[in-house]
Design a protein around this motif. Structure first.
Motif, PDB file in Angstrom:
ATOM      1  N   ARG A   7      71.602 -69.186   3.046  1.00 46.79           N
ATOM      2  CA  ARG A   7      72.095 -70.544   2.775  1.00 46.79           C
ATOM      3  C   ARG A   7      73.614 -70.580   2.768  1.00 46.79           C
ATOM      4  N   TYR A   8      74.241 -69.565   2.169  1.00 48.96           N
ATOM      5  CA  TYR A   8      75.702 -69.470   2.125  1.00 48.96           C
ATOM      6  C   TYR A   8      76.271 -69.458   3.548  1.00 48.96           C
ATOM      7  N   PHE A   9      75.709 -68.612   4.409  1.00 47.45           N
ATOM      8  CA  PHE A   9      76.223 -68.507   5.776  1.00 47.45           C
ATOM      9  C   PHE A   9      75.842 -69.722   6.632  1.00 47.45           C
ATOM     10  N   ALA A  22      77.775 -74.437  -3.846  1.00 49.25           N
ATOM     11  CA  ALA A  22      76.513 -74.522  -4.591  1.00 49.25           C
ATOM     12  C   ALA A  22      75.838 -73.161  -4.703  1.00 49.25           C
ATOM     13  N   CYS A  23      76.163 -72.241  -3.822  1.00 51.99           N
ATOM     14  CA  CYS A  23      75.596 -70.887  -3.857  1.00 51.99           C
ATOM     15  C   CYS A  23      76.344 -69.969  -4.818  1.00 51.99           C
ATOM     16  N   LEU A  24      77.511 -70.403  -5.282  1.00 49.87           N
ATOM     17  CA  LEU A  24      78.407 -69.546  -6.057  1.00 49.87           C
ATOM     18  C   LEU A  24      78.338 -69.807  -7.550  1.00 49.87           C
ATOM     19  N   ALA A  25      78.484 -68.746  -8.326  1.00 52.86           N
ATOM     20  CA  ALA A  25      78.627 -68.879  -9.775  1.00 52.86           C
ATOM     21  C   ALA A  25      79.973 -69.542 -10.070  1.00 52.86           C
ATOM     22  N   PRO A  26      80.083 -70.260 -11.191  1.00 49.97           N
ATOM     23  CA  PRO A  26      81.354 -70.922 -11.518  1.00 49.97           C
ATOM     24  C   PRO A  26      82.553 -69.968 -11.553  1.00 49.97           C
TER      25      PRO A  26
END
Length: 130
Positions: A7-9, A22-26
């Protein structure tokens, strides 16, 4: 966790920074190739805005690897790009295209990416655009 990395890529290739975020931690740690470590989604978004202004890139030949417990992942791919705007002290941009191998490494916790580390050959890129 392979789906998370995909999803990130997919978001990267769609030039969709919001979906990447949205794929990343804060408090994601972004280890930039030959650069400083940026911490947090805001710093990551600022980096993406800069990159989008200077480069148009699509990643192909993607292979994603995930460890057994889903806490680490890696991806190998080809960067296909166009150099749009001169980036700092790098060679002047005038629409040069480039293609180079690259890789990213990830730490994952609670379904989010907590670290992104990207590697590619800056000297290889420089040789292609000079």
């Amino acid at each position: 966790m392979k789906d998370l990395i995909q999803r990130y890529f997919d978001a990267f290739n769609a030039h969709n920074t919001e979906d990447m975020l949205a794929c990343l931690a804060p408090d994601v740690e972004h280890h930039v190739n030959e650069g400083t470590i940026r911490v947090g989604r805001t710093a990551f978004a600022e980096f993406c805005a800069h990159m989008s202004r200077c480069y148009d890139e699509t990643l192909t030949d993607m292979v994603i690897f995930v460890n057994e417990d889903g806490t680490r992942a890696a991806a190998e791919y080809t960067v296909n790009g166009t150099y749009l705007e001169t980036d700092g002290t790098l060679p002047p941009a005038h629409g040069q295209t480039y293609k180079l191998p690259a890789g990213s490494f990830f730490s994952i916790a609670d379904g989010q990416i907590t670290r992104v580390t990207t590697y590619y050959s800056l000297s290889g890129w420089t040789a292609q655009v000079s």
